[in-house]
Design a protein around this motif. Structure first.
Motif, PDB file in Angstrom:
ATOM      1  N   TYR A  14       0.884  -1.294  -0.162  1.00  0.00           N
ATOM      2  CA  TYR A  14      -0.036  -0.063  -0.139  1.00  0.00           C
ATOM      3  C   TYR A  14       0.952   1.181   0.000  1.00  0.00           C
ATOM      4  O   TYR A  14       0.429   2.436  -0.613  1.00  0.00           O
ATOM      5  CB  TYR A  14      -1.074   0.142   1.247  1.00  0.00           C
ATOM      6  N   LEU A  15       1.960   1.231   0.684  1.00  0.00           N
ATOM      7  CA  LEU A  15       2.787   2.154   0.748  1.00  0.00           C
ATOM      8  C   LEU A  15       3.746   2.507  -0.555  1.00  0.00           C
ATOM      9  O   LEU A  15       4.382   3.819  -0.516  1.00  0.00           O
ATOM     10  CB  LEU A  15       3.365   2.302   2.218  1.00  0.00           C
ATOM     11  N   ALA A  16       3.904   1.617  -1.041  1.00  0.00           N
ATOM     12  CA  ALA A  16       4.956   1.965  -2.311  1.00  0.00           C
ATOM     13  C   ALA A  16       4.282   2.788  -3.248  1.00  0.00           C
ATOM     14  O   ALA A  16       3.165   2.885  -3.510  1.00  0.00           O
ATOM     15  CB  ALA A  16       4.875   0.344  -2.812  1.00  0.00           C
ATOM     16  N   SER A  17       5.316   3.649  -3.838  1.00  0.00           N
ATOM     17  CA  SER A  17       4.830   4.593  -4.790  1.00  0.00           C
ATOM     18  C   SER A  17       4.367   3.940  -6.132  1.00  0.00           C
ATOM     19  O   SER A  17       3.602   4.403  -6.724  1.00  0.00           O
ATOM     20  CB  SER A  17       6.053   5.479  -5.015  1.00  0.00           C
ATOM     21  N   ASP A  18       4.976   2.737  -6.419  1.00  0.00           N
ATOM     22  CA  ASP A  18       4.590   2.207  -7.716  1.00  0.00           C
ATOM     23  C   ASP A  18       4.362   0.885  -7.319  1.00  0.00           C
ATOM     24  O   ASP A  18       5.341   0.038  -7.502  1.00  0.00           O
ATOM     25  CB  ASP A  18       5.730   2.241  -8.877  1.00  0.00           C
ATOM     26  N   ARG A  19       3.068   0.684  -7.099  1.00  0.00           N
ATOM     27  CA  ARG A  19       2.643  -0.915  -6.617  1.00  0.00           C
ATOM     28  C   ARG A  19       2.952  -2.004  -7.531  1.00  0.00           C
ATOM     29  O   ARG A  19       3.342  -2.921  -7.231  1.00  0.00           O
ATOM     30  CB  ARG A  19       1.410  -0.632  -5.998  1.00  0.00           C
ATOM     31  N   ARG A  20       2.774  -1.637  -9.001  1.00  0.00           N
ATOM     32  CA  ARG A  20       3.034  -2.611  -9.978  1.00  0.00           C
ATOM     33  C   ARG A  20       4.449  -3.167  -9.858  1.00  0.00           C
ATOM     34  O   ARG A  20       4.716  -4.240  -9.966  1.00  0.00           O
ATOM     35  CB  ARG A  20       2.503  -2.309 -11.183  1.00  0.00           C
ATOM     36  N   TYR A  21       5.226  -2.270  -9.735  1.00  0.00           N
ATOM     37  CA  TYR A  21       6.726  -2.678  -9.741  1.00  0.00           C
ATOM     38  C   TYR A  21       7.146  -3.280  -8.539  1.00  0.00           C
ATOM     39  O   TYR A  21       7.801  -4.170  -8.433  1.00  0.00           O
ATOM     40  CB  TYR A  21       7.722  -1.302  -9.839  1.00  0.00           C
ATOM     41  N   TRP A  22       6.504  -2.637  -7.451  1.00  0.00           N
ATOM     42  CA  TRP A  22       6.959  -3.368  -6.079  1.00  0.00           C
ATOM     43  C   TRP A  22       6.414  -4.669  -6.002  1.00  0.00           C
ATOM     44  O   TRP A  22       7.092  -5.287  -5.597  1.00  0.00           O
ATOM     45  CB  TRP A  22       6.290  -2.519  -4.948  1.00  0.00           C
ATOM     46  N   PHE A  23       5.183  -4.821  -6.449  1.00  0.00           N
ATOM     47  CA  PHE A  23       4.622  -6.495  -6.397  1.00  0.00           C
ATOM     48  C   PHE A  23       5.446  -7.150  -7.410  1.00  0.00           C
ATOM     49  O   PHE A  23       5.722  -8.407  -6.922  1.00  0.00           O
ATOM     50  CB  PHE A  23       3.078  -6.163  -6.964  1.00  0.00           C
ATOM     51  N   THR A  24       5.856  -6.811  -8.449  1.00  0.00           N
ATOM     52  CA  THR A  24       6.739  -7.964  -9.361  1.00  0.00           C
ATOM     53  C   THR A  24       7.998  -8.188  -8.876  1.00  0.00           C
ATOM     54  O   THR A  24       8.553  -9.133  -9.303  1.00  0.00           O
ATOM     55  CB  THR A  24       6.706  -7.106 -10.784  1.00  0.00           C
ATOM     56  N   HIS A  25       8.603  -7.170  -7.973  1.00  0.00           N
ATOM     57  CA  HIS A  25      10.024  -7.273  -7.483  1.00  0.00           C
ATOM     58  C   HIS A  25       9.930  -7.897  -6.066  1.00  0.00           C
ATOM     59  O   HIS A  25      10.882  -8.100  -5.352  1.00  0.00           O
ATOM     60  CB  HIS A  25      10.705  -5.780  -7.384  1.00  0.00           C
ATOM     61  N   HIS A  26       8.799  -8.200  -5.303  1.00  0.00           N
ATOM     62  CA  HIS A  26       8.629  -8.873  -4.329  1.00  0.00           C
ATOM     63  C   HIS A  26       7.672 -10.056  -4.198  1.00  0.00           C
ATOM     64  O   HIS A  26       6.782 -10.173  -3.108  1.00  0.00           O
ATOM     65  CB  HIS A  26       8.097  -7.739  -3.115  1.00  0.00           C
ATOM     66  N   LEU A  27       7.882 -10.805  -5.232  1.00  0.00           N
ATOM     67  CA  LEU A  27       7.223 -12.040  -5.637  1.00  0.00           C
ATOM     68  C   LEU A  27       7.523 -13.013  -4.343  1.00  0.00           C
ATOM     69  O   LEU A  27       6.580 -13.783  -3.759  1.00  0.00           O
ATOM     70  CB  LEU A  27       7.241 -12.590  -6.831  1.00  0.00           C
ATOM     71  N   PRO A  28       8.835 -13.290  -3.842  1.00  0.00           N
ATOM     72  CA  PRO A  28       9.066 -14.022  -2.980  1.00  0.00           C
ATOM     73  C   PRO A  28       8.469 -13.946  -1.499  1.00  0.00           C
ATOM     74  O   PRO A  28       7.816 -14.798  -0.874  1.00  0.00           O
ATOM     75  CB  PRO A  28      10.453 -13.947  -2.888  1.00  0.00           C
ATOM     76  N   GLU A  29       8.086 -12.626  -1.379  1.00  0.00           N
ATOM     77  CA  GLU A  29       7.281 -12.309  -0.034  1.00  0.00           C
ATOM     78  C   GLU A  29       5.831 -12.502  -0.166  1.00  0.00           C
ATOM     79  O   GLU A  29       5.323 -13.088   0.756  1.00  0.00           O
ATOM     80  CB  GLU A  29       7.522 -10.759   0.217  1.00  0.00           C
ATOM     81  N   LEU A  30       5.364 -12.498  -1.315  1.00  0.00           N
ATOM     82  CA  LEU A  30       4.141 -12.884  -1.580  1.00  0.00           C
ATOM     83  C   LEU A  30       3.738 -14.396  -1.310  1.00  0.00           C
ATOM     84  O   LEU A  30       2.811 -14.957  -0.972  1.00  0.00           O
ATOM     85  CB  LEU A  30       3.519 -12.523  -3.038  1.00  0.00           C
ATOM     86  N   ALA A  31       4.964 -15.107  -1.716  1.00  0.00           N
ATOM     87  CA  ALA A  31       4.933 -16.773  -1.712  1.00  0.00           C
ATOM     88  C   ALA A  31       4.929 -17.083  -0.236  1.00  0.00           C
ATOM     89  O   ALA A  31       4.221 -18.032   0.403  1.00  0.00           O
ATOM     90  CB  ALA A  31       5.981 -17.156  -2.529  1.00  0.00           C
ATOM     91  N   MET A  32       5.766 -16.181   0.465  1.00  0.00           N
ATOM     92  CA  MET A  32       5.822 -16.592   2.115  1.00  0.00           C
ATOM     93  C   MET A  32       4.511 -16.172   2.577  1.00  0.00           C
ATOM     94  O   MET A  32       4.216 -16.829   3.537  1.00  0.00           O
ATOM     95  CB  MET A  32       6.919 -15.488   2.606  1.00  0.00           C
ATOM     96  N   VAL A  33       3.688 -15.307   2.165  1.00  0.00           N
ATOM     97  CA  VAL A  33       2.305 -15.116   3.021  1.00  0.00           C
ATOM     98  C   VAL A  33       1.371 -15.953   2.417  1.00  0.00           C
ATOM     99  O   VAL A  33       0.720 -16.521   2.956  1.00  0.00           O
ATOM    100  CB  VAL A  33       1.929 -13.462   2.394  1.00  0.00           C
TER     101      VAL A  33
END
Length: 122
Positions: A14-33
């Protein structure tokens, strides 16, 4: 604990300025969730941070060690010069009669195998 990890992920997204960029570069964290068995992978990020901190701390520590060593050697040379000057001054046949000769003797003695002969200069 899983809830804390999920809230952390959502807050950073939510706090990321470019959410799409942040989402694509933090996929391992999504997998951890999404997959709780992957949560120990968060420790990998911590290990990377520790490596960076060690490099910067190591550089600072090496600089301090160098400064302390140079200061200690300088102090040792001055104290050795004063000691040999005190022992030699006034002694019959002494070759070290002033401070520059004593300093030369201590520096040559420290940097060689102990042959700080002043007769070699004459």
């Amino acid at each position: 604990m899983w809830g804390v990890v999920a809230v952390d992920y959502c807050a950073r997204l939510y706090l990321a300025s470019d959410r799409r960029y942040w989402f694509t570069h933090h996929l391992p964290e999504l997998a951890m969730v999404a997959l709780p068995m992957l949560r120990p992978l968060r420790l990998v990020r911590l290990l990377a941070l520790v490596g960076v901190l060690q490099r910067s701390a190591g550089t600072a520590l090496r600089g301090r060690i160098t400064a302390y060593t140079a200061g200690s050697v300088s102090l040792l040379a001055l104290v050795a010069s004063l000691a040999v000057l005190d022992a030699e001054r006034g002694a019959p046949g002494a070759s070290i009669t002033d401070f520059p000769d004593a300093l030369w003797w201590s520096l040559v003695t420290i940097t060689t195998v102990g042959h700080g002969n002043l007769e070699l200069l004459a």
